[in-house]
Scaffold this active site. Structure first.
Site, mmCIF file in Angstrom:
data_model
loop_
_atom_site.group_PDB
_atom_site.id
_atom_site.type_symbol
_atom_site.label_atom_id
_atom_site.label_comp_id
_atom_site.label_asym_id
_atom_site.label_seq_id
_atom_site.Cartn_x
_atom_site.Cartn_y
_atom_site.Cartn_z
ATOM 1 C CB SER A 127 -0.859 -0.021 1.276
ATOM 2 O OG SER A 127 -1.460 1.227 1.487
ATOM 3 C CE1 TYR A 151 -3.744 -2.707 5.864
ATOM 4 C CE2 TYR A 151 -3.237 -0.421 5.290
ATOM 5 C CZ TYR A 151 -3.549 -1.715 4.903
ATOM 6 O OH TYR A 151 -3.661 -2.027 3.573
ATOM 7 C CE LYS A 155 -1.348 -4.600 3.545
ATOM 8 N NZ LYS A 155 -1.616 -5.923 2.972
HETATM 9 P P1 NAD Z 1 -11.119 -6.735 1.712
HETATM 10 O O1 NAD Z 1 -11.303 -6.701 3.194
HETATM 11 O O2 NAD Z 1 -12.290 -6.476 0.847
HETATM 12 O O3 NAD Z 1 -10.467 -8.116 1.284
HETATM 13 C C1 NAD Z 1 -9.665 -8.893 2.127
HETATM 14 C C2 NAD Z 1 -10.186 -10.318 2.094
HETATM 15 O O4 NAD Z 1 -9.397 -11.110 2.973
HETATM 16 C C3 NAD Z 1 -11.640 -10.427 2.579
HETATM 17 O O5 NAD Z 1 -12.380 -11.190 1.666
HETATM 18 C C4 NAD Z 1 -11.525 -11.133 3.926
HETATM 19 O O6 NAD Z 1 -12.655 -11.953 4.210
HETATM 20 C C5 NAD Z 1 -10.258 -11.931 3.735
HETATM 21 N N1 NAD Z 1 -9.579 -12.228 4.991
HETATM 22 C C6 NAD Z 1 -9.369 -11.402 6.047
HETATM 23 N N2 NAD Z 1 -8.712 -12.052 7.018
HETATM 24 C C7 NAD Z 1 -8.497 -13.326 6.569
HETATM 25 C C8 NAD Z 1 -7.874 -14.471 7.114
HETATM 26 N N3 NAD Z 1 -7.325 -14.450 8.336
HETATM 27 N N4 NAD Z 1 -7.819 -15.594 6.374
HETATM 28 C C9 NAD Z 1 -8.377 -15.630 5.140
HETATM 29 N N5 NAD Z 1 -9.000 -14.577 4.574
HETATM 30 C C10 NAD Z 1 -9.054 -13.438 5.280
HETATM 31 O O7 NAD Z 1 -9.933 -5.700 1.381
HETATM 32 P P2 NAD Z 1 -9.398 -5.182 -0.030
HETATM 33 O O8 NAD Z 1 -9.642 -3.736 -0.089
HETATM 34 O O9 NAD Z 1 -9.836 -6.052 -1.127
HETATM 35 O O10 NAD Z 1 -7.839 -5.367 0.218
HETATM 36 C C11 NAD Z 1 -7.111 -6.465 -0.277
HETATM 37 C C12 NAD Z 1 -5.641 -6.276 0.045
HETATM 38 O O11 NAD Z 1 -5.178 -5.055 -0.500
HETATM 39 C C13 NAD Z 1 -5.336 -6.208 1.545
HETATM 40 O O12 NAD Z 1 -4.107 -6.861 1.775
HETATM 41 C C14 NAD Z 1 -5.206 -4.733 1.793
HETATM 42 O O13 NAD Z 1 -4.382 -4.455 2.905
HETATM 43 C C15 NAD Z 1 -4.567 -4.264 0.497
HETATM 44 N N6 NAD Z 1 -4.794 -2.850 0.183
HETATM 45 C C16 NAD Z 1 -6.067 -2.356 0.108
HETATM 46 C C17 NAD Z 1 -6.273 -1.010 -0.183
HETATM 47 C C18 NAD Z 1 -7.654 -0.414 -0.229
HETATM 48 O O14 NAD Z 1 -7.770 0.809 -0.120
HETATM 49 N N7 NAD Z 1 -8.710 -1.185 -0.399
HETATM 50 C C19 NAD Z 1 -5.169 -0.194 -0.440
HETATM 51 C C20 NAD Z 1 -3.889 -0.731 -0.373
HETATM 52 C C21 NAD Z 1 -3.709 -2.067 -0.069
HETATM 53 C C1 WQD Z 2 -9.270 9.801 0.984
HETATM 54 C C2 WQD Z 2 -9.414 11.300 1.216
HETATM 55 C C3 WQD Z 2 -9.656 11.877 3.540
HETATM 56 C C4 WQD Z 2 -13.552 9.941 4.083
HETATM 57 C C5 WQD Z 2 -6.835 4.804 3.441
HETATM 58 C C6 WQD Z 2 -5.776 4.097 4.230
HETATM 59 C C7 WQD Z 2 -4.743 3.537 3.315
HETATM 60 C C8 WQD Z 2 -5.335 2.718 2.178
HETATM 61 C C9 WQD Z 2 -6.532 3.344 1.567
HETATM 62 C C10 WQD Z 2 -5.059 0.377 2.511
HETATM 63 C C11 WQD Z 2 -8.612 11.800 2.424
HETATM 64 C C12 WQD Z 2 -10.902 12.224 2.767
HETATM 65 C C13 WQD Z 2 -12.371 10.414 3.562
HETATM 66 C C14 WQD Z 2 -14.568 10.869 4.441
HETATM 67 C C15 WQD Z 2 -13.129 12.661 3.698
HETATM 68 N N1 WQD Z 2 -5.753 1.421 2.588
HETATM 69 N N2 WQD Z 2 -12.161 11.754 3.370
HETATM 70 N N3 WQD Z 2 -14.315 12.202 4.243
HETATM 71 O O1 WQD Z 2 -6.911 7.962 3.811
HETATM 72 O O2 WQD Z 2 -6.021 7.913 1.455
HETATM 73 O O3 WQD Z 2 -6.229 5.834 2.681
HETATM 74 O O4 WQD Z 2 -7.409 3.865 2.549
HETATM 75 O O5 WQD Z 2 -3.883 0.243 2.344
HETATM 76 O O6 WQD Z 2 -3.893 2.780 4.107
HETATM 77 O O7 WQD Z 2 -5.157 5.027 5.114
HETATM 78 O O8 WQD Z 2 -8.282 6.964 1.902
HETATM 79 O O9 WQD Z 2 -10.633 7.064 1.199
HETATM 80 O O10 WQD Z 2 -10.080 7.161 3.673
HETATM 81 O O11 WQD Z 2 -9.539 9.106 2.213
HETATM 82 O O12 WQD Z 2 -12.954 13.876 3.560
HETATM 83 O O13 WQD Z 2 -15.630 10.504 4.947
HETATM 84 O O14 WQD Z 2 -10.792 11.566 1.532
HETATM 85 O O15 WQD Z 2 -9.381 12.859 4.504
HETATM 86 O O16 WQD Z 2 -8.164 13.076 2.099
HETATM 87 P P1 WQD Z 2 -6.829 7.273 2.512
HETATM 88 P P2 WQD Z 2 -9.713 7.512 2.276
#
Ligand code: NAD
Ligand code: WQD
Length: 340
Positions: A127, A151, A155
């Site tokens: 991330s 979190y 990562k």
């Molecule tokens: P999500 O929660 O929708 O998907 C994660 C999946 O993992 C879910 O289906 C959940 O049921 C499963 N899971 C959780 N714990 C588990 C366990 N112990 N064993 C097996 N399965 C398990 O999240 P997402 O947004 O799809 O994220 C997927 C990956 O991408 C994660 O590693 C997350 O950290 C990373 N990521 C997400 C974002 C984002 O903003 N969505 C950004 C950067 C990185």
């Molecule tokens: C985006 C922008 C907020 C909600 C987070 C995690 C990051 C990653 C993705 C996994 C920011 C603003 C948000 C609201 C708002 N996850 N905001 N009102 O903060 O970039 O990242 O999710 O790896 O680790 O920190 O994403 O969508 O929460 O926010 O004004 O109700 O929207 O302040 O500027 P963010 P976000």
């Protein structure tokens, strides 16, 4: 690229389910392994309806070495795409052990089982959060690690574990993908982001306001050093992001070596710009108010996107308007918000 047998941990989740479709579309044989800790069971049925055949799925926890071993013995996987993790930043501050347990314990358990089964090709979900508050925008992959919360720390640690593992044994080839802000939904409107609780992230929150399930959007701060004072992010369509995983996997098999890349568009949008785009897409009036800054927020996150283009040939294709339109089609359609 040759067909591979791929294990997709967390494949029932938001990004995992879209990546499942992209991998199947590219001709791979894919098995989902998910505990359904943060996913609905019905997503499997919906994926099956999209691809027109049954989805191979194992309900198991990624920390369960026994279940993973059985999956590998049966599936003889060539590679793993590892999404399974916990991902809510504020929850990670309250329950850090849960995050280290699942995100780190789950990773090392998986790696041990992979090694034991001679499977050493892995794509890992990292991330942009590993950059903390970066010195440079757009932010290149060379920027230093800055852990801001448990979190983010998981990562960083996950990447470090993978780097030490690759250094210890050249048979490993690991793709580390640092996602910026995934948004939008599949073109079928049958899968998308579907949080059970009040969403933390901007786009799902806006979508629930548009649908009338939440009254108004709180804009967290309008006094940042950005063009309109609100936070700027690099939103990437989840279908583009999914395609990045297919390219990463192909690269691992072609080169036999690992890579580390940002996955973003290289362009940032402010909170107010996203609200305006969602208004256009949904044709709804979206109420918002300026609220205090959210603790721990970063003013600007934008990817330096050149390395992913050079190494993977990855370029995003979809615009912010397409992210909003697909999100709206999903959230206003019949398949989101189930009770399972
Ligand atoms: P999500 O929660 O929708 O998907 C994660 C999946 O993992 C879910 O289906 C959940 O049921 C499963 N899971 C959780 N714990 C588990 C366990 N112990 N064993 C097996 N399965 C398990 O999240 P997402 O947004 O799809 O994220 C997927 C990956 O991408 C994660 O590693 C997350 O950290 C990373 N990521 C997400 C974002 C984002 O903003 N969505 C950004 C950067 C990185
Ligand atoms: C985006 C922008 C907020 C909600 C987070 C995690 C990051 C990653 C993705 C996994 C920011 C603003 C948000 C609201 C708002 N996850 N905001 N009102 O903060 O970039 O990242 O999710 O790896 O680790 O920190 O994403 O969508 O929460 O926010 O004004 O109700 O929207 O302040 O500027 P963010 P976000």
């Amino acid at each position: 690229m040759a067909k591979q047998r791929v294990l997709l941990t967390g494949g029932a989740g938001y990004i995992g389910s879209h990546t499942y479709l992209a991998l199947v579309d590219a001709g791979h044989e894919v098995t989902i392994l998910d505990s359904f800790a943060n996913a609905r069971q019905s997503v499997i049925d919906r994926l099956g309806r999209i691809i027109g055949t049954e989805v191979d799925v194992i309900e198991a926890d990624v920390r369960d070495a026994h279940a993973l071993g059985a999956a590998f013995a049966a599936g003889r996987f060539d590679a793993v795409v590892h999404f399974a993790a916990l991902k809510a930043v504020s929850e990670s501050v309250e329950k850090p052990l849960d995050y280290f347990d699942v995100n780190i314990g789950g990773l090392t358990t998986l790696l041990r089982v992979m090694d034991a089964h001679d499977c050493r090709r892995l794509v890992f979900s990292s991330s942009a959060t590993v950059y903390g508050v970066p010195d440079e925008t757009p932010t290149p992959e060379t920027a230093e690690f800055r852990g801001m919360n448990p979190y983010g720390q998981t990562k960083i640690m996950g990447e470090q574990i993978l780097n030490w593992l690759s250094a210890s044994d050249p048979r490993w080839a690991i793709g580390i993908l640092r996602y910026f802000n995934p948004a939008g939904a599949h073109g079928s409107a049958m899968i998308g982001e579907d949080p059970r609780d009040i969403p933390n992230n901007l786009m799902p929150f806006i979508s629930k306001v548009a649908k009338g399930e939440l009254p108004k959007i709180s804009v967290f701060g309008d006094d940042y050093d950005t063009p309109d004072g609100t936070g700027v992010r690099d939103y990437i369509h989840v279908e583009d992001l999914a395609r990045g995983h297919v390219l990463s996997l192909a690269r691992l098999f072609e080169s036999g070596e690992g890579h580390l890349v940002n996955l973003g568009t290289g362009r940032g949008y402010s909170v107010l710009e996203v609200i305006a785009a969602y208004k256009r897409a949904s044709n709804r009036d979206l109420a918002y108010e300026i609220a205090p800054r959210r603790p721990g927020d970063v003013p600007i996150y934008v990817a330096a996107a050149g390395k992913a283009a050079d190494v993977l040939g990855f370029r995003t294709e979809k615009t912010l308007d397409e992210m909003c339109a697909s999100s709206w089609a999903w959230i206003s359609g019949p398949h989101s918000g189930g009770t399972d």
